[in-house]
Motif scaffolding. Structure first.
Motif, PDB file in Angstrom:
ATOM      1  N   ILE A 145       0.839  -1.189   0.000  1.00  0.00           N
ATOM      2  CA  ILE A 145       0.000   0.000   0.000  1.00  0.00           C
ATOM      3  C   ILE A 145       0.879   1.246   0.000  1.00  0.00           C
ATOM      4  CG2 ILE A 145      -1.961  -1.084   1.188  1.00  0.00           C
ATOM      5  CD1 ILE A 145      -0.921   0.086   3.806  1.00  0.00           C
ATOM      6  N   GLU A 146       0.273   2.365  -0.321  1.00  0.00           N
ATOM      7  CA  GLU A 146       0.985   3.640  -0.240  1.00  0.00           C
ATOM      8  C   GLU A 146       0.971   4.130   1.207  1.00  0.00           C
ATOM      9  OE1 GLU A 146      -0.774   6.317  -3.001  1.00  0.00           O
ATOM     10  OE2 GLU A 146      -0.260   5.097  -4.769  1.00  0.00           O
ATOM     11  N   ASN A 147       1.812   5.084   1.499  1.00  0.00           N
ATOM     12  CA  ASN A 147       1.858   5.711   2.828  1.00  0.00           C
ATOM     13  C   ASN A 147       2.137   4.690   3.931  1.00  0.00           C
ATOM     14  OD1 ASN A 147       1.139   8.270   1.690  1.00  0.00           O
ATOM     15  ND2 ASN A 147      -1.001   7.607   1.670  1.00  0.00           N
ATOM     16  N   ILE A 148       3.085   3.813   3.665  1.00  0.00           N
ATOM     17  CA  ILE A 148       3.544   2.857   4.668  1.00  0.00           C
ATOM     18  C   ILE A 148       5.039   3.053   4.849  1.00  0.00           C
ATOM     19  CG2 ILE A 148       3.970   1.005   2.988  1.00  0.00           C
ATOM     20  CD1 ILE A 148       3.075  -0.989   5.154  1.00  0.00           C
ATOM     21  N   THR A 149       5.539   2.860   6.054  1.00  0.00           N
ATOM     22  CA  THR A 149       6.959   3.080   6.307  1.00  0.00           C
ATOM     23  C   THR A 149       7.764   1.817   6.011  1.00  0.00           C
ATOM     24  OG1 THR A 149       6.894   2.348   8.613  1.00  0.00           O
ATOM     25  CG2 THR A 149       6.352   4.665   8.162  1.00  0.00           C
ATOM     26  N   GLU A 150       9.049   2.037   5.796  1.00  0.00           N
ATOM     27  CA  GLU A 150       9.946   0.903   5.568  1.00  0.00           C
ATOM     28  C   GLU A 150       9.933  -0.040   6.767  1.00  0.00           C
ATOM     29  OE1 GLU A 150      14.766   0.173   5.165  1.00  0.00           O
ATOM     30  OE2 GLU A 150      13.872   1.951   4.203  1.00  0.00           O
ATOM     31  N   GLU A 151       9.938   0.510   7.975  1.00  0.00           N
ATOM     32  CA  GLU A 151       9.958  -0.336   9.168  1.00  0.00           C
ATOM     33  C   GLU A 151       8.689  -1.175   9.289  1.00  0.00           C
ATOM     34  OE1 GLU A 151      10.775  -2.500  12.299  1.00  0.00           O
ATOM     35  OE2 GLU A 151      12.215  -1.344  11.122  1.00  0.00           O
ATOM     36  N   GLU A 152       7.557  -0.641   8.887  1.00  0.00           N
ATOM     37  CA  GLU A 152       6.305  -1.412   8.942  1.00  0.00           C
ATOM     38  C   GLU A 152       6.369  -2.607   7.996  1.00  0.00           C
ATOM     39  OE1 GLU A 152       2.772   1.718  10.067  1.00  0.00           O
ATOM     40  OE2 GLU A 152       3.759   1.973   8.126  1.00  0.00           O
ATOM     41  N   ILE A 153       6.965  -2.401   6.834  1.00  0.00           N
ATOM     42  CA  ILE A 153       7.112  -3.512   5.882  1.00  0.00           C
ATOM     43  C   ILE A 153       8.059  -4.564   6.443  1.00  0.00           C
ATOM     44  CG2 ILE A 153       7.915  -4.177   3.587  1.00  0.00           C
ATOM     45  CD1 ILE A 153       7.066  -1.398   2.604  1.00  0.00           C
ATOM     46  N   ARG A 154       9.189  -4.101   6.952  1.00  0.00           N
ATOM     47  CA  ARG A 154      10.172  -5.039   7.507  1.00  0.00           C
ATOM     48  C   ARG A 154       9.586  -5.796   8.705  1.00  0.00           C
ATOM     49  NH1 ARG A 154      15.166  -4.512   5.251  1.00  0.00           N
ATOM     50  NH2 ARG A 154      15.563  -2.575   4.092  1.00  0.00           N
ATOM     51  N   ALA A 155       8.784  -5.132   9.505  1.00  0.00           N
ATOM     52  CA  ALA A 155       8.190  -5.776  10.678  1.00  0.00           C
ATOM     53  C   ALA A 155       7.257  -6.910  10.267  1.00  0.00           C
ATOM     54  CB  ALA A 155       7.438  -4.746  11.518  1.00  0.00           C
ATOM     55  N   GLU A 156       6.516  -6.738   9.167  1.00  0.00           N
ATOM     56  CA  GLU A 156       5.614  -7.809   8.707  1.00  0.00           C
ATOM     57  C   GLU A 156       6.405  -9.011   8.199  1.00  0.00           C
ATOM     58  OE1 GLU A 156       2.590 -10.283   7.382  1.00  0.00           O
ATOM     59  OE2 GLU A 156       2.708  -8.776   8.978  1.00  0.00           O
ATOM     60  N   VAL A 157       7.506  -8.764   7.513  1.00  0.00           N
ATOM     61  CA  VAL A 157       8.350  -9.868   7.055  1.00  0.00           C
ATOM     62  C   VAL A 157       8.909 -10.628   8.255  1.00  0.00           C
ATOM     63  CG1 VAL A 157      10.443 -10.501   5.796  1.00  0.00           C
ATOM     64  CG2 VAL A 157       8.937  -8.708   4.891  1.00  0.00           C
ATOM     65  N   ARG A 158       9.390  -9.892   9.241  1.00  0.00           N
ATOM     66  CA  ARG A 158       9.940 -10.538  10.438  1.00  0.00           C
ATOM     67  C   ARG A 158       8.863 -11.297  11.200  1.00  0.00           C
ATOM     68  NH1 ARG A 158      12.703  -5.460  10.756  1.00  0.00           N
ATOM     69  NH2 ARG A 158      11.286  -4.749  12.413  1.00  0.00           N
ATOM     70  N   ARG A 159       7.650 -10.730  11.261  1.00  0.00           N
ATOM     71  CA  ARG A 159       6.549 -11.424  11.937  1.00  0.00           C
ATOM     72  C   ARG A 159       6.295 -12.782  11.299  1.00  0.00           C
ATOM     73  NH1 ARG A 159       1.917 -13.293  11.058  1.00  0.00           N
ATOM     74  NH2 ARG A 159       2.009 -12.534   8.890  1.00  0.00           N
ATOM     75  N   ALA A 160       6.245 -12.813   9.978  1.00  0.00           N
ATOM     76  CA  ALA A 160       5.979 -14.067   9.283  1.00  0.00           C
ATOM     77  C   ALA A 160       7.085 -15.091   9.553  1.00  0.00           C
ATOM     78  CB  ALA A 160       5.837 -13.813   7.780  1.00  0.00           C
ATOM     79  N   ILE A 161       8.334 -14.663   9.500  1.00  0.00           N
ATOM     80  CA  ILE A 161       9.448 -15.585   9.738  1.00  0.00           C
ATOM     81  C   ILE A 161       9.433 -16.082  11.178  1.00  0.00           C
ATOM     82  CG2 ILE A 161      11.971 -15.748   9.871  1.00  0.00           C
ATOM     83  CD1 ILE A 161      12.078 -13.804   7.465  1.00  0.00           C
ATOM     84  N   ASP A 162       9.282 -15.168  12.115  1.00  0.00           N
ATOM     85  CA  ASP A 162       9.284 -15.535  13.539  1.00  0.00           C
ATOM     86  C   ASP A 162       8.129 -16.473  13.888  1.00  0.00           C
ATOM     87  OD1 ASP A 162      11.511 -13.984  14.046  1.00  0.00           O
ATOM     88  OD2 ASP A 162      10.364 -12.258  14.781  1.00  0.00           O
ATOM     89  N   THR A 163       6.999 -16.284  13.243  1.00  0.00           N
ATOM     90  CA  THR A 163       5.788 -17.027  13.603  1.00  0.00           C
ATOM     91  C   THR A 163       5.716 -18.398  12.945  1.00  0.00           C
ATOM     92  OG1 THR A 163       4.613 -14.905  13.800  1.00  0.00           O
ATOM     93  CG2 THR A 163       3.263 -16.903  13.721  1.00  0.00           C
ATOM     94  N   TYR A 164       6.134 -18.497  11.694  1.00  0.00           N
ATOM     95  CA  TYR A 164       5.886 -19.724  10.928  1.00  0.00           C
ATOM     96  C   TYR A 164       7.121 -20.596  10.706  1.00  0.00           C
ATOM     97  CZ  TYR A 164       1.907 -16.694   9.854  1.00  0.00           C
ATOM     98  OH  TYR A 164       0.842 -15.842   9.946  1.00  0.00           O
ATOM     99  N   CYS A 165       8.296 -20.009  10.678  1.00  0.00           N
ATOM    100  CA  CYS A 165       9.491 -20.803  10.383  1.00  0.00           C
ATOM    101  C   CYS A 165       9.914 -21.742  11.511  1.00  0.00           C
ATOM    102  CB  CYS A 165      10.658 -19.894   9.982  1.00  0.00           C
ATOM    103  SG  CYS A 165      10.444 -19.134   8.354  1.00  0.00           S
ATOM    104  N   PRO A 166       9.604 -21.464  12.785  1.00  0.00           N
ATOM    105  CA  PRO A 166      10.010 -22.404  13.834  1.00  0.00           C
ATOM    106  C   PRO A 166       9.469 -23.820  13.645  1.00  0.00           C
ATOM    107  CG  PRO A 166       9.481 -20.303  14.827  1.00  0.00           C
ATOM    108  CD  PRO A 166       9.087 -20.206  13.379  1.00  0.00           C
ATOM    109  N   ALA A 167       8.324 -23.974  13.019  1.00  0.00           N
ATOM    110  CA  ALA A 167       7.762 -25.311  12.812  1.00  0.00           C
ATOM    111  C   ALA A 167       8.461 -26.065  11.687  1.00  0.00           C
ATOM    112  CB  ALA A 167       6.261 -25.217  12.512  1.00  0.00           C
ATOM    113  N   GLY A 168       9.250 -25.370  10.893  1.00  0.00           N
ATOM    114  CA  GLY A 168       9.976 -26.019   9.804  1.00  0.00           C
ATOM    115  C   GLY A 168       9.141 -26.176   8.550  1.00  0.00           C
ATOM    116  N   ARG A 169       9.820 -26.484   7.448  1.00  0.00           N
ATOM    117  CA  ARG A 169       9.205 -26.718   6.142  1.00  0.00           C
ATOM    118  C   ARG A 169       8.367 -25.522   5.700  1.00  0.00           C
ATOM    119  NH1 ARG A 169       6.560 -31.793   4.479  1.00  0.00           N
ATOM    120  NH2 ARG A 169       8.011 -31.666   2.742  1.00  0.00           N
TER     121      ARG A 169
END
Length: 334
Positions: free
Chosen positions: A268-292
């Motif tokens: 979306i427009e009017n979003i900060t770089e940190e907000e985008i990076r935070a969503e990427v980190r959220r996905a990795i932190d939340t889903y990658c621990p289970a593997g695959r």
């Protein structure tokens, strides 16, 4: 590890160098049927595909789409579907380009991937329109089963042909079974009509020695255990509107997944770089621990170039950092 090795480490539940999008590790082979049907001019004019479906590619749109009206749909009367359907021949294409493309890919570094779009459910509503299709699944199940039998036989024959010609590592099968809110069909109807035929397709993919990756960037949570039973190896396009952690629990690591980043939230427009990076980190932190799990944008990319560049940069840096800081102690392979 090179890209193939890293992708296969995640697939096998082993320690990767980094967590990132599986699609970075694949090279696509051009599908002759797709080339015939979807690669049309982006001029908004009507074109007819090999099944008789009218399509248009509007300027600025991400791709070609069916443009259906009561007058131009192929199946106007489901009780007379046999008189109206025309199944394209798989022998009408020149497969030399397919063979040459596959031969040019370094299989030690990349996975050869064959894009197999318009699955049997999508083909059904391409032929008659979505509303008609959904009604017919409920009111004319026998006729729909018979028609889908013909469509499935065509899919199976085509997959076998592609397997013989170039033996891809992955069949990237595309069939959206729902929206971001729910499945299109009640699970009981999907299980009765779609599931048995999809199992046949999965069996053929495996008999040909290929991985079955199913694209569906929608809600599939009610049928994920069925997807495992069918033989889906990888679900690509997993949107965050699914309870991905719960899906990982109930499928017990038997279903590798690609997705998890909430694209509409950050593309979306009017979003900060940190907000985008935070969503990427959220996905990795939340889903990658289970593997695959391969963190990615479910539909591949953000359409806004700047937003996408931030996503890709964070996947590269944080995906590698997470792998280094969270080593897999023992194999999670299935």
């Amino acid at each position: 590890m090179n890209l193939r090795e890293n992708a296969m480490a995640i697939y096998n539940g082993e320690q990767p160098d980094f967590y990132g999008d599986l699609m970075a590790a694949v090279e696509f082979i051009i599908d002759p049927l797709l080339e015939r049907d979807a690669l049309i001019p982006q001029d908004g004019k009507e074109y007819i595909d090999s099944w008789g479906t009218v399509k248009v590619f509007l300027p600025g749109a991400p791709g070609a789409h069916p443009h259906l009206t009561p007058e131009n749909i192929v199946i106007k009367d489901i009780e007379k579907w046999e008189e109206q359907i025309s199944v394209p021949s798989i022998d009408a294409f020149d497969y030399s380009k397919v063979r040459d493309q596959a031969a040019s890919i370094d299989r030690e570094k990349k996975l050869v991937c064959f894009f197999c779009p318009v699955g049997i459910f999508e083909r059904s509503h391409f032929l008659m329109g979505m509303e008609n299709a959904l009604i017919n699944y409920l009111e004319y199940p026998d006729e729909m089963k018979a028609m889908l039998r013909v469509i499935t036989d065509h899919k199976i024959a085509y997959i076998k042909k592609i397997g013989e010609e170039c033996h891809p590592d992955i069949i990237f099968y595309h069939d959206d079974w729902g929206t971001k809110q729910n499945l299109f069909l009640p699970p009981s109807v999907w299980r009765e009509i779609i599931k048995p035929l999809q199992k046949e397709i999965a069996d053929v993919i495996h008999e040909c020695g290929m991985i079955y990756m199913h694209h569906a960037d929608c809600i599939c949570q009610p049928i994920v255990e069925d997807m495992v039973e069918i033989g889906v190896d990888i679900w690509q396009g997993v949107i965050a509107q699914n309870d991905i952690v719960e899906i990982q629990r109930i499928t017990e690591g038997k279903l590798a997944m690609v997705g998890g980043i909430d694209a509409p939230k950050i593309d979306i427009e009017n979003i900060t770089e940190e907000e985008i990076r935070a969503e990427v980190r959220r996905a990795i932190d939340t889903y990658c621990p289970a593997g695959r799990f391969y963190p990615s944008i479910p539909n591949a990319v953000c359409y806004r170039e700047w937003n996408n560049s931030i996503v890709m940069d964070e996947l590269e840096s944080y995906g590698r950092k997470f792998a280094e800081e969270h080593p897999i102690q023992k194999t999670q392979s299935i």
